[in-house]
Motif scaffolding. Structure first.
Motif, PDB file in Angstrom:
ATOM      1  N   HIS A  11     -15.007  35.534  10.455  1.00 42.77           N
ATOM      2  CA  HIS A  11     -13.701  35.474   9.797  1.00 42.77           C
ATOM      3  C   HIS A  11     -13.299  34.037   9.457  1.00 42.77           C
ATOM      4  N   VAL A  12     -13.770  33.078  10.236  1.00 42.93           N
ATOM      5  CA  VAL A  12     -13.583  31.678   9.856  1.00 42.93           C
ATOM      6  C   VAL A  12     -14.263  31.426   8.512  1.00 42.93           C
ATOM      7  N   THR A  13     -15.474  31.952   8.353  1.00 40.53           N
ATOM      8  CA  THR A  13     -16.210  31.803   7.093  1.00 40.53           C
ATOM      9  C   THR A  13     -15.452  32.460   5.947  1.00 40.53           C
ATOM     10  N   LYS A  14     -14.865  33.630   6.195  1.00 35.86           N
ATOM     11  CA  LYS A  14     -14.085  34.312   5.150  1.00 35.86           C
ATOM     12  C   LYS A  14     -12.881  33.473   4.720  1.00 35.86           C
ATOM     13  N   LEU A  15     -12.245  32.816   5.694  1.00 30.93           N
ATOM     14  CA  LEU A  15     -11.112  31.952   5.359  1.00 30.93           C
ATOM     15  C   LEU A  15     -11.564  30.736   4.553  1.00 30.93           C
ATOM     16  N   LEU A  16     -12.743  30.206   4.882  1.00 26.74           N
ATOM     17  CA  LEU A  16     -13.282  29.078   4.108  1.00 26.74           C
ATOM     18  C   LEU A  16     -13.515  29.480   2.658  1.00 26.74           C
ATOM     19  N   ILE A  17     -14.029  30.676   2.464  1.00 27.23           N
ATOM     20  CA  ILE A  17     -14.271  31.171   1.101  1.00 27.23           C
ATOM     21  C   ILE A  17     -12.941  31.334   0.367  1.00 27.23           C
ATOM     22  N   ALA A  18     -11.947  31.906   1.056  1.00 23.30           N
ATOM     23  CA  ALA A  18     -10.622  32.079   0.447  1.00 23.30           C
ATOM     24  C   ALA A  18     -10.030  30.730   0.041  1.00 23.30           C
ATOM     25  N   MET A  19     -10.235  29.715   0.878  1.00 25.24           N
ATOM     26  CA  MET A  19      -9.721  28.375   0.568  1.00 25.24           C
ATOM     27  C   MET A  19     -10.431  27.785  -0.645  1.00 25.24           C
ATOM     28  N   VAL A  30      -7.636  38.847   5.553  1.00 23.18           N
ATOM     29  CA  VAL A  30      -8.237  38.414   6.820  1.00 23.18           C
ATOM     30  C   VAL A  30      -7.181  38.279   7.909  1.00 23.18           C
ATOM     31  N   ILE A  31      -6.088  37.583   7.606  1.00 22.01           N
ATOM     32  CA  ILE A  31      -5.058  37.314   8.619  1.00 22.01           C
ATOM     33  C   ILE A  31      -4.358  38.597   9.053  1.00 22.01           C
ATOM     34  N   THR A  32      -4.075  39.475   8.102  1.00 19.67           N
ATOM     35  CA  THR A  32      -3.418  40.741   8.447  1.00 19.67           C
ATOM     36  C   THR A  32      -4.305  41.584   9.357  1.00 19.67           C
ATOM     37  N   HIS A  33      -5.580  41.676   8.998  1.00 16.09           N
ATOM     38  CA  HIS A  33      -6.526  42.448   9.801  1.00 16.09           C
ATOM     39  C   HIS A  33      -6.609  41.906  11.228  1.00 16.09           C
ATOM     40  N   LEU A  34      -6.745  40.594  11.368  1.00 19.52           N
ATOM     41  CA  LEU A  34      -6.885  39.989  12.691  1.00 19.52           C
ATOM     42  C   LEU A  34      -5.594  40.103  13.508  1.00 19.52           C
ATOM     43  N   SER A  35      -4.458  39.919  12.854  1.00 18.23           N
ATOM     44  CA  SER A  35      -3.178  39.978  13.560  1.00 18.23           C
ATOM     45  C   SER A  35      -2.910  41.372  14.103  1.00 18.23           C
ATOM     46  N   VAL A  36      -3.284  42.387  13.326  1.00 20.78           N
ATOM     47  CA  VAL A  36      -3.114  43.769  13.785  1.00 20.78           C
ATOM     48  C   VAL A  36      -4.065  44.058  14.949  1.00 20.78           C
ATOM     49  N   LYS A  37      -5.288  43.567  14.841  1.00 18.18           N
ATOM     50  CA  LYS A  37      -6.324  43.859  15.840  1.00 18.18           C
ATOM     51  C   LYS A  37      -6.126  43.088  17.147  1.00 18.18           C
ATOM     52  N   TYR A  38      -5.763  41.789  17.039  1.00 16.19           N
ATOM     53  CA  TYR A  38      -5.715  40.941  18.227  1.00 16.19           C
ATOM     54  C   TYR A  38      -4.326  40.371  18.543  1.00 16.19           C
ATOM     55  N   PHE A  40      -0.984  37.838  16.850  1.00  9.97           N
ATOM     56  CA  PHE A  40      -0.936  36.536  16.180  1.00  9.97           C
ATOM     57  C   PHE A  40      -1.436  35.381  17.053  1.00  9.97           C
ATOM     58  N   PRO A  41      -1.026  35.291  18.341  1.00 12.36           N
ATOM     59  CA  PRO A  41      -1.492  34.145  19.151  1.00 12.36           C
ATOM     60  C   PRO A  41      -3.011  34.073  19.251  1.00 12.36           C
ATOM     61  N   ALA A  42      -3.675  35.208  19.498  1.00 14.08           N
ATOM     62  CA  ALA A  42      -5.137  35.216  19.612  1.00 14.08           C
ATOM     63  C   ALA A  42      -5.790  34.875  18.280  1.00 14.08           C
ATOM     64  N   THR A  43      -5.197  35.353  17.192  1.00 16.14           N
ATOM     65  CA  THR A  43      -5.716  35.031  15.855  1.00 16.14           C
ATOM     66  C   THR A  43      -5.634  33.535  15.602  1.00 16.14           C
ATOM     67  N   MET A  44      -4.525  32.930  16.009  1.00 17.75           N
ATOM     68  CA  MET A  44      -4.332  31.498  15.796  1.00 17.75           C
ATOM     69  C   MET A  44      -5.355  30.693  16.606  1.00 17.75           C
ATOM     70  N   VAL A  45      -5.501  31.038  17.884  1.00 14.28           N
ATOM     71  CA  VAL A  45      -6.370  30.259  18.777  1.00 14.28           C
ATOM     72  C   VAL A  45      -7.847  30.450  18.437  1.00 14.28           C
ATOM     73  N   ASN A  46      -8.251  31.694  18.168  1.00 18.20           N
ATOM     74  CA  ASN A  46      -9.678  32.003  18.018  1.00 18.20           C
ATOM     75  C   ASN A  46     -10.215  31.886  16.597  1.00 18.20           C
ATOM     76  N   VAL A  47      -9.330  31.928  15.611  1.00 22.62           N
ATOM     77  CA  VAL A  47      -9.803  31.886  14.218  1.00 22.62           C
ATOM     78  C   VAL A  47      -9.160  30.750  13.422  1.00 22.62           C
ATOM     79  N   ILE A  48      -7.839  30.699  13.390  1.00 21.95           N
ATOM     80  CA  ILE A  48      -7.180  29.726  12.514  1.00 21.95           C
ATOM     81  C   ILE A  48      -7.422  28.292  12.969  1.00 21.95           C
ATOM     82  N   LEU A  49      -7.279  28.020  14.273  1.00 23.46           N
ATOM     83  CA  LEU A  49      -7.496  26.645  14.737  1.00 23.46           C
ATOM     84  C   LEU A  49      -8.956  26.191  14.574  1.00 23.46           C
TER      85      LEU A  49
END
Length: 218
Positions: A11-19, A30-38, A40-49
């Motif tokens: 998902h980090v790679t997917k965000l790079l492509i989106a950028m 990507v963000i909606t899928h991850l936020s629903v699944k994990y 927001f805090p886990a999405t931020m720490v494990n993917v966005i950062l």
């Protein structure tokens, strides 16, 4: 590497492509899928950062231009602000933090996410944001009377200059704990001293709060 780590990395790679493609729809998916699944805090720490770490490296090597970096940073900033707005207001007697970036520091996503973490933990936060001169920080602290201050140092600097700034914070705020994070802290291998506590990654903040719980008497 665990299967979950591989999942986050994908998902980090997917965000790079989106950028790179300046594609807001891909980012949202990507963000909606991850936020629903994990959440927001886990999405931020494990993917966005980790993603922002990759962007920083790509920026240094010229693989990302300023338009792409601003595009994705502003989208993430909006998400963090919305998440902060969804949190409850802290009680008036809760611990008080001032969050700021030193003068000349402009990269505030780590600081903004720290505001989210602090508010989620029931803290009062005065958010001063980017490029705050030390004199103005002192004036704000005289009015707000914080228990702790937190900042990030990411802009390239010499260790001597950083030590001078950190010593100035120590002298000006001898009765407050000062939390300092950012890539320059890691690069120069600072260690805790007196009232200064260094954090290597943003997720260290939650660990710090867990170890230093404040019990408010009723």
């Amino acid at each position: 590497i665990t299967r979950e780590d591989e999942y986050y990395s994908a998902h980090v790679t997917k965000l790079l492509i989106a950028m790179i493609e300046l594609d807001e729809q891909k980012f949202e998916k990507v963000i909606t899928h991850l936020s629903v699944k994990y959440g927001f805090p886990a999405t931020m720490v494990n993917v966005i950062l980790p993603f922002l770490g990759r962007v920083g490296v790509m920026w240094l090597t010229g693989e990302v231009n300023i338009a792409q970096e601003h595009f994705i940073s502003n989208l993430i900033r909006q998400k963090v602000i919305v998440a902060i707005d969804g949190l409850a207001v802290a009680s008036s007697d809760a611990e008080r933090f001032i969050l700021f970036l030193p003068e000349g520091e402009l990269h505030e996503l780590g600081l903004l996410f720290s505001k989210y973490v602090l508010k989620q933990n029931g803290k009062n936060v005065l958010y001063l944001g980017q490029s705050v001169p030390l004199e103005d920080l002192i004036e704000a602290a005289e009015v707000y009377t914080p228990d702790k201050l937190m900042t990030f140092i990411t802009s390239p600097n010499t260790k001597a200059n950083l030590e001078d700034y950190i010593n100035s914070l120590h002298r000006k705020f001898p009765h407050q704990k000062i939390l300092i994070a950012g890539s320059q802290v890691n690069m120069h291998c600072f260690t805790d001293q007196n009232n200064i506590h260094f954090m290597h990654v943003v997720s260290d903040l939650q660990d710090y709060l867990d170890k230093h719980k404040v019990v408010v008497s009723s």
